[in-house]
Design a protein around this motif. Structure first.
Motif, mmCIF file in Angstrom:
data_model
loop_
_atom_site.group_PDB
_atom_site.id
_atom_site.type_symbol
_atom_site.label_atom_id
_atom_site.label_comp_id
_atom_site.label_asym_id
_atom_site.label_seq_id
_atom_site.Cartn_x
_atom_site.Cartn_y
_atom_site.Cartn_z
ATOM 1 N N ALA A 179 0.727 -1.250 0.133
ATOM 2 C CA ALA A 179 0.005 -0.091 0.117
ATOM 3 C C ALA A 179 0.875 1.310 -0.086
ATOM 4 N N VAL A 180 2.004 1.358 0.526
ATOM 5 C CA VAL A 180 3.008 2.325 0.582
ATOM 6 C C VAL A 180 3.477 2.687 -0.797
ATOM 7 N N GLY A 181 3.984 1.670 -1.412
ATOM 8 C CA GLY A 181 4.587 1.686 -2.760
ATOM 9 C C GLY A 181 3.267 2.219 -3.564
ATOM 10 N N THR A 182 2.262 1.524 -3.761
ATOM 11 C CA THR A 182 1.141 1.604 -4.561
ATOM 12 C C THR A 182 0.841 3.064 -4.244
ATOM 13 N N SER A 183 0.606 3.725 -3.132
ATOM 14 C CA SER A 183 0.112 5.020 -2.859
ATOM 15 C C SER A 183 1.074 6.126 -3.490
ATOM 16 N N LEU A 184 2.167 5.998 -3.655
ATOM 17 C CA LEU A 184 3.029 6.978 -4.388
ATOM 18 C C LEU A 184 2.617 7.417 -5.751
ATOM 19 N N PHE A 185 2.211 6.389 -6.506
ATOM 20 C CA PHE A 185 1.648 6.726 -7.757
ATOM 21 C C PHE A 185 0.422 7.649 -7.519
ATOM 22 N N CYS A 186 -0.728 7.268 -6.536
ATOM 23 C CA CYS A 186 -1.958 8.144 -6.348
ATOM 24 C C CYS A 186 -1.547 9.248 -5.781
ATOM 25 N N VAL A 187 -0.480 9.555 -4.902
ATOM 26 C CA VAL A 187 -0.049 10.846 -4.356
ATOM 27 C C VAL A 187 0.399 11.783 -5.485
#
Length: 259
Positions: A179-187
């Motif tokens: 979730a931390v890694g995936t969130s960076l794209f969304c951020v």
């Protein structure tokens, strides 16, 4: 703004490094840290300008920090695109509304929301190991969560990692590190949407934004290494994530409340 002195430049870069470290470590905290750092350390006095500048810097840092996480397989790309697509619409609507709200009141609401999210994350921290991934009806759930997180991220002028990480975990059941890694794209997607909206209104200080980005790239690589180590301890990333949110929220409440 007047030309920045060298010590002030270095201070701004160091603040950016802290923001980048937080983004890569817990997938959030970029704007949670960037806005108070810009206001109370760097010296950007207008809350709306701090929000706009911070949104731009955090979005750029998030995409830079996405690279090392992607290389180590910590990004769930389909979930990222679904969440981000819905979230960009929400971010545009939220940022349009946020510019109309008094800056001090915006920061107060921001801090209260942070405390709520921290409590929710701590309550469910034992289930954040990825054993429930993927959940039934995951993509509709991701779309709803993305729209809501994007609207709140845009309203507060933030990248929204502290909303995106729990949103991804609760909607899909993915592990906290993923979730931390995936969130960076969304951020990055949310942040640029909000930042462009603020930039159109002249509420971005570009020199400070790029100094934050420069510092954040260095901090991001260190944060990714720390995240890999903490992910081996059950619940450690979740507890750290919540602790950062609570600490900064209390600080912002103290600064936002009338004296």
């Amino acid at each position: 703004m007047h030309a920045l002195s060298l010590p002030h430049d270095l201070l701004t870069v160091l603040c950016g490094s802290l923001v980048g470290f937080s983004l890569a470590l817990i997938g959030g905290g970029g704007s949670i840290l960037a806005v108070p750092l810009l206001l109370y350390v760097v010296g950007v006095h207008d809350p709306h300008r701090a929000i706009g500048t911070g949104a731009w810097a955090v979005a750029a840092n998030a995409l830079a920090n996405l690279i090392p996480h992607a290389r180590t397989g910590n990004v769930r790309w389909r979930a990222a695109f679904m969440f981000a697509t819905a979230g960009v619409l929400g971010a545009f609507l939220g940022s349009t509304l946020g510019k109309l709200v008094d800056g001090r009141r915006l920061l107060l609401l921001f801090a209260l929301l942070m405390l709520t999210i921290a409590a929710l994350m701590l309550r469910g921290r034992r289930g954040h190991d990825g054993t429930g991934y993927p959940r039934r009806h995951m993509y509709p759930r991701l779309g709803i969560a993305g729209l809501g997180a994007g609207a709140l991220a845009g309203f507060f002028g933030i990248g929204g990692g502290f909303l995106i990480v729990p949103g991804l975990v609760f909607a899909s059941g993915m592990a906290m590190l993923d979730a931390v890694g995936t969130s960076l794209f969304c951020v990055g997607a949310f942040g640029f949407t909000a930042a462009i909206n603020y930039a159109v209104s002249g509420l971005v200080t570009w020199s400070i934004a790029w100094e934050f980005v420069a510092g954040g790239i260095v901090g991001g690589w260190l944060g990714m290494l720390a995240a890999q180590k903490l992910s081996r301890k059950r619940g450690a990333l979740t507890v750290l994530f919540a602790a950062v949110i609570v600490a900064v929220a209390l600080f912002m409440l103290a600064k936002s409340l009338p004296t």
